[in-house]
Design a protein around this motif. Structure first.
Motif, PDB file in Angstrom:
ATOM      1  N   ALA A   2       0.841  -1.196   0.000  1.00 22.17           N
ATOM      2  CA  ALA A   2       0.000   0.000   0.000  1.00 22.17           C
ATOM      3  C   ALA A   2       0.878   1.250   0.000  1.00 22.17           C
ATOM      4  CB  ALA A   2      -0.924  -0.009   1.209  1.00 22.17           C
ATOM      5  N   ASN A   3       2.044   1.138   0.666  1.00 20.77           N
ATOM      6  CA  ASN A   3       2.939   2.275   0.753  1.00 20.77           C
ATOM      7  C   ASN A   3       3.517   2.671  -0.602  1.00 20.77           C
ATOM      8  OD1 ASN A   3       3.003   3.461   3.185  1.00 20.77           O
ATOM      9  ND2 ASN A   3       4.569   2.117   4.066  1.00 20.77           N
ATOM     10  N   THR A   4       3.950   1.665  -1.380  1.00 19.10           N
ATOM     11  CA  THR A   4       4.512   2.000  -2.683  1.00 19.10           C
ATOM     12  C   THR A   4       3.413   2.564  -3.577  1.00 19.10           C
ATOM     13  OG1 THR A   4       4.143  -0.246  -3.450  1.00 19.10           O
ATOM     14  CG2 THR A   4       6.345   0.266  -2.625  1.00 19.10           C
ATOM     15  N   GLU A   5       2.196   2.076  -3.388  1.00 19.31           N
ATOM     16  CA  GLU A   5       1.084   2.565  -4.202  1.00 19.31           C
ATOM     17  C   GLU A   5       0.822   4.041  -3.932  1.00 19.31           C
ATOM     18  OE1 GLU A   5      -3.224   0.946  -4.403  1.00 19.31           O
ATOM     19  OE2 GLU A   5      -1.849  -0.634  -5.049  1.00 19.31           O
ATOM     20  N   SER A   6       0.804   4.409  -2.657  1.00 13.66           N
ATOM     21  CA  SER A   6       0.550   5.816  -2.363  1.00 13.66           C
ATOM     22  C   SER A   6       1.740   6.670  -2.783  1.00 13.66           C
ATOM     23  CB  SER A   6       0.203   6.021  -0.890  1.00 13.66           C
ATOM     24  OG  SER A   6       1.212   5.472  -0.079  1.00 13.66           O
ATOM     25  N   LEU A   7       2.948   6.113  -2.688  1.00 16.11           N
ATOM     26  CA  LEU A   7       4.128   6.844  -3.175  1.00 16.11           C
ATOM     27  C   LEU A   7       3.984   7.121  -4.671  1.00 16.11           C
ATOM     28  CD1 LEU A   7       7.095   7.878  -2.723  1.00 16.11           C
ATOM     29  CD2 LEU A   7       7.832   5.626  -3.494  1.00 16.11           C
ATOM     30  N   ASP A   8       3.606   6.069  -5.403  1.00 18.42           N
ATOM     31  CA  ASP A   8       3.418   6.219  -6.851  1.00 18.42           C
ATOM     32  C   ASP A   8       2.392   7.293  -7.164  1.00 18.42           C
ATOM     33  OD1 ASP A   8       5.263   4.336  -7.287  1.00 18.42           O
ATOM     34  OD2 ASP A   8       3.882   2.732  -7.858  1.00 18.42           O
ATOM     35  N   ASN A   9       1.298   7.278  -6.418  1.00 18.21           N
ATOM     36  CA  ASN A   9       0.236   8.255  -6.670  1.00 18.21           C
ATOM     37  C   ASN A   9       0.711   9.682  -6.442  1.00 18.21           C
ATOM     38  OD1 ASN A   9      -1.830   6.687  -7.558  1.00 18.21           O
ATOM     39  ND2 ASN A   9      -2.660   6.284  -5.514  1.00 18.21           N
TER      40      ASN A   9
END
Lengths: 109, 325
Positions: A2-9
């Protein structure tokens, strides 16, 4: 995960705003979509085709760019260049950008 | 090159843009050909089908590519959404209110109090209110979805509908020819609902056959109104032609409303409803009927006054636009 996803966003959001400025700044001379893509990438800004082409159309619809079809090496290419209106807007955007950079640098130092 | 052509055609099929489709296809084809050529050069050979397949795979499915060009991922976008909510609320409240009145009239006129028919009408009435509210919401959504797609970006901004008043707007002198887009959109929605009501898409028990004779004329005025409003939304300013149409339309409204005002029994309890009134309460019914008739009378007079004001406004605008020149 979830962390990498929010970073990507967040990164995506950050870049999205910058791309318009980057495109306008690079279109003082005529470029067609693919050559502009490479020009940006050579300078370190990777932009997805799916982002760039619709953006070019949108900027043209807003009157910030002009485009013309040219036949080159038996291949039609649509060349984009900054319009008079775009030229008026660009210095303001640059100033805005410089302001953001200096504020953020201070904040993040 | 066959594959690229087929790919481009497939992207074209998924494009939802009205104009510029050919441009997009042409540009996409030339880009893909450039990319293919570059890859072939890098590998020191000529382009083959395997290379083409690899390239198209990386570029993404035609559906995905078309989506990046499609301008309206929203049914109703953020630019008109605040106005949509505002108008939806008004429409829901007013239709629910109107249908409740209709139900109460039915309850009073058609049944002895608390009989089995009473609960039946109550049940039907509540069902009727629910279905009317749902279909009214459908109309509002439909109209806004059309506006989202037909009215250009220019001019309509969130600020137009912002409830916050900006003192700075006082400094600017408003252009007397510019249209109020929020007002126009509201007018389209209400005229559309008006059309639905007078053509009895919703159940209204008070329209008589005399009333129905006027319906084609009212339809003509309403349709003109909607067309004029849509045109004005796109054009953003009043000009001589639109003002003349507006004046003619308001004059038509005044004429129709005046004739209806002097025609007896245009809107009234229909004969069947009156038949059902039990003898005992006929005096009460007469009072209700009289109040209702007076209400209808006032409504027609209000329509005539409003239309007259609009007519005078349009006429003044027309005269001013000539004296300014």
């Amino acid at each position: 995960m979830a962390n990498t996803e929010s970073l990507d966003n967040v990164v995506l959001e950050l870049r999205r705003g910058v791309i318009v400025l980057a495109v306008l700044s690079q279109l003082n001379g005529e470029q067609y979509g693919y050559s502009l893509l490479k020009l940006l990438s050579d300078q370190g800004l990777e932009v997805d085709q799916g982002t760039l082409y619709p953006l070019l159309r949108r900027l043209e619809a807003q009157g910030l760019l002009e485009s013309v079809w040219k036949l080159e090496e038996a291949r039609p290419r649509r060349y984009y260049v900054i319009s008079a209106e775009g030229k008026k807007l660009l210095p303001k955007l640059k100033k805005e950008w410089a302001g953001i950079v200096s504020v953020m640098n201070k904040m993040l130092a | 090159m066959k594959l690229i052509d087929r790919y481009v055609t497939e992207v074209g099929k998924h494009l939802l843009v009205f104009k510029g489709r050919e441009d997009i296809e042409k540009e996409l084809r030339s880009t893909l050909e450039d990319m293919l050529e570059e890859r072939a050069e890098k590998q020191g050979g000529s382009a083959d089908e395997a290379m083409e397949i690899e390239l198209l795979k990386e570029y993404g499915s035609p559906d995905e590519v078309a989506t990046t060009y499609n301008p309206h991922p929203y049914l109703i976008g953020p630019r008109i959404f605040p106005l949509f909510l505002k108008i939806l609320k008004i429409v829901l409240l007013s239709t629910a209110f109107g249908m409740t009145i209709v139900m109460i009239i039915e309850l009073i006129t058609q049944t002895p109090l608390m009989g089995s028919e009473f609960t039946e009408i109550l049940g039907d009435g509540l069902g009727n209110i629910l279905s009317t509210v749902i279909s009214a919401s459908g109309y509002v959504v439909l109209i806004f979805a059309i506006i989202e797609r037909t009215v250009p970006d220019l001019g309509i901004s969130k600020e137009d509908f912002d409830e916050k008043w900006d003192p700075a707007s006082l400094a600017k002198e408003p252009d007397p020819n510019s249209v109020n887009r929020g007002e126009l959109i509201a007018e389209i929605v209400f005229t559309f609902i008006g059309l639905a009501i007078i053509n009895e898409i919703f159940y209204i028990p008070v329209f008589s056959d005399t009333f129905r004779r006027f319906v084609p004329w009212i339809n003509a005025v309403f349709v003109t109104e909607i067309l004029l409003d849509i045109y004005l939304l796109r054009k953003a300013v009043w000009d001589t032609a639109t003002r003349i149409v507006k004046i003619a339309m308001e004059a038509g409204t005044i004429v129709i409303a005046s004739i209806m005002l002097y025609t007896p029994n245009v809107i009234t309890f229909s004969a069947e409803i009156l038949k059902n009134i039990p003898e005992s309460s006929s005096a009460d019914i007469e009072i209700v009927a009289r109040i209702f008739d007076i209400g209808v009378l006032i409504a027609f007079i209000v329509v005539i006054i409003v239309a007259s004001i609009e007519l005078v406004k349009a006429a003044i605008g027309l005269i001013r636009s000539y004296t300014r020149k």
